[in-house]
Motif scaffolding. Structure first.
Motif, mmCIF file in Angstrom:
data_model
loop_
_atom_site.group_PDB
_atom_site.id
_atom_site.type_symbol
_atom_site.label_atom_id
_atom_site.label_comp_id
_atom_site.label_asym_id
_atom_site.label_seq_id
_atom_site.Cartn_x
_atom_site.Cartn_y
_atom_site.Cartn_z
ATOM 1 N N THR A 32 -19.881 54.251 46.700
ATOM 2 C CA THR A 32 -21.073 53.754 47.373
ATOM 3 C C THR A 32 -20.831 53.650 48.875
ATOM 4 N N ASN A 33 -21.907 53.455 49.608
ATOM 5 C CA ASN A 33 -21.796 53.170 51.034
ATOM 6 C C ASN A 33 -22.089 51.699 51.321
ATOM 7 N N ASP A 34 -22.446 50.937 50.272
ATOM 8 C CA ASP A 34 -22.784 49.516 50.424
ATOM 9 C C ASP A 34 -22.256 48.756 49.209
ATOM 10 N N ILE A 35 -21.064 48.236 49.334
ATOM 11 C CA ILE A 35 -20.384 47.610 48.196
ATOM 12 C C ILE A 35 -21.118 46.368 47.690
ATOM 13 N N GLU A 36 -21.625 45.548 48.584
ATOM 14 C CA GLU A 36 -22.330 44.328 48.167
ATOM 15 C C GLU A 36 -23.560 44.664 47.318
ATOM 16 N N ARG A 37 -24.366 45.586 47.800
ATOM 17 C CA ARG A 37 -25.578 45.967 47.080
ATOM 18 C C ARG A 37 -25.247 46.603 45.733
ATOM 19 N N ARG A 38 -24.368 47.584 45.757
ATOM 20 C CA ARG A 38 -24.103 48.371 44.551
ATOM 21 C C ARG A 38 -23.370 47.573 43.483
ATOM 22 N N LEU A 39 -22.294 46.923 43.861
ATOM 23 C CA LEU A 39 -21.441 46.243 42.878
ATOM 24 C C LEU A 39 -22.045 44.925 42.403
ATOM 25 N N PHE A 40 -22.465 44.096 43.331
ATOM 26 C CA PHE A 40 -22.860 42.731 42.966
ATOM 27 C C PHE A 40 -24.353 42.560 42.688
ATOM 28 N N ILE A 41 -25.192 43.434 43.228
ATOM 29 C CA ILE A 41 -26.633 43.320 42.960
ATOM 30 C C ILE A 41 -27.056 44.320 41.882
ATOM 31 N N GLU A 42 -26.835 45.612 42.153
ATOM 32 C CA GLU A 42 -27.320 46.621 41.210
ATOM 33 C C GLU A 42 -26.551 46.631 39.888
ATOM 34 N N HIS A 43 -25.233 46.436 39.937
ATOM 35 C CA HIS A 43 -24.450 46.414 38.693
ATOM 36 C C HIS A 43 -24.321 45.006 38.107
ATOM 37 N N ASN A 44 -24.788 44.015 38.837
ATOM 38 C CA ASN A 44 -24.795 42.626 38.364
ATOM 39 C C ASN A 44 -23.396 42.077 38.056
ATOM 40 N N VAL A 45 -22.404 42.490 38.832
ATOM 41 C CA VAL A 45 -21.045 41.977 38.662
ATOM 42 C C VAL A 45 -20.974 40.604 39.329
ATOM 43 N N GLU A 46 -20.434 39.643 38.617
ATOM 44 C CA GLU A 46 -20.277 38.285 39.132
ATOM 45 C C GLU A 46 -18.967 38.207 39.927
ATOM 46 N N LYS A 47 -19.077 37.872 41.208
ATOM 47 C CA LYS A 47 -17.907 37.859 42.096
ATOM 48 C C LYS A 47 -16.782 36.952 41.593
ATOM 49 N N LYS A 48 -17.143 35.786 41.102
ATOM 50 C CA LYS A 48 -16.120 34.791 40.770
ATOM 51 C C LYS A 48 -15.567 34.894 39.358
ATOM 52 N N SER A 49 -16.324 35.488 38.435
ATOM 53 C CA SER A 49 -15.862 35.451 37.050
ATOM 54 C C SER A 49 -15.581 36.817 36.427
ATOM 55 N N ASN A 50 -16.022 37.899 37.044
ATOM 56 C CA ASN A 50 -15.774 39.228 36.493
ATOM 57 C C ASN A 50 -14.545 39.868 37.115
ATOM 58 N N TRP A 51 -13.970 40.843 36.386
ATOM 59 C CA TRP A 51 -12.866 41.643 36.906
ATOM 60 C C TRP A 51 -13.475 42.785 37.687
ATOM 61 N N TRP A 52 -13.061 42.952 38.945
ATOM 62 C CA TRP A 52 -13.554 44.046 39.770
ATOM 63 C C TRP A 52 -12.567 44.312 40.901
ATOM 64 N N ILE A 53 -12.707 45.498 41.476
ATOM 65 C CA ILE A 53 -11.892 45.893 42.617
ATOM 66 C C ILE A 53 -12.656 46.957 43.391
ATOM 67 N N TYR A 54 -12.454 46.981 44.680
ATOM 68 C CA TYR A 54 -12.947 48.111 45.462
ATOM 69 C C TYR A 54 -11.970 48.396 46.584
ATOM 70 N N ARG A 55 -11.959 49.649 47.006
ATOM 71 C CA ARG A 55 -11.108 50.078 48.115
ATOM 72 C C ARG A 55 -11.900 51.035 48.993
ATOM 73 N N THR A 56 -11.525 51.104 50.254
ATOM 74 C CA THR A 56 -12.168 51.987 51.214
ATOM 75 C C THR A 56 -11.351 53.260 51.345
ATOM 76 N N ALA A 57 -11.977 54.386 51.057
ATOM 77 C CA ALA A 57 -11.311 55.686 51.151
ATOM 78 C C ALA A 57 -11.397 56.218 52.580
ATOM 79 N N THR A 58 -10.558 57.192 52.879
ATOM 80 C CA THR A 58 -10.572 57.789 54.214
ATOM 81 C C THR A 58 -11.859 58.555 54.475
ATOM 82 N N ASN A 59 -12.481 59.090 53.411
ATOM 83 C CA ASN A 59 -13.762 59.792 53.541
ATOM 84 C C ASN A 59 -14.388 59.955 52.157
#
Length: 100
Positions: A32-59
């Motif tokens: 994605t180009n917008d981690i907050e929107r995609r992960l926590f809003i559109e996929h409904n991942v709960e920041k505090k209780s779900n398992w998740w990870i993201y990293r920024t790629a070079t491109n």
């Protein structure tokens, strides 16, 4: 900090050991180009209780290669998404509350 495909794969694999799940198919991977929107809003991942990870790629090309690596391992998701500035690779544990 932007990372290479090898670095992101290693980070995700290491983080997977902290999950209670044992199969790649229990996880979703995407870019994605917008981690907050995609992960926590559109996929409904709960920041505090779900398992998740993201990293920024070079491109975007690097992000797509990481996504394809984990899709080939059996994670849920699909290729071809994102925009030219989609440099974030994200992964989360699928639960009954997340939206794939």
């Amino acid at each position: 900090m932007r990372k290479t495909a090898k670095e992101i794969i290693a980070d995700v694999e290491e983080h997977l050991t902290k999950s209670n799940k044992h199969y790649y198919s229990d996880f979703y991977v995407g870019i994605t180009n917008d981690i907050e929107r995609r992960l926590f809003i559109e996929h409904n991942v709960e920041k505090k209780s779900n398992w998740w990870i993201y990293r920024t790629a070079t491109n975007k090309t690097v992000a797509q290669s990481v996504e394809e690596y984990f899709l080939n391992k059996g994670m849920k998701g699909d290729t071809g998404g994102g925009t030219d500035d989609s440099i974030y690779v994200y992964c989360y544990e699928i639960t009954n509350l997340t939206k794939e």
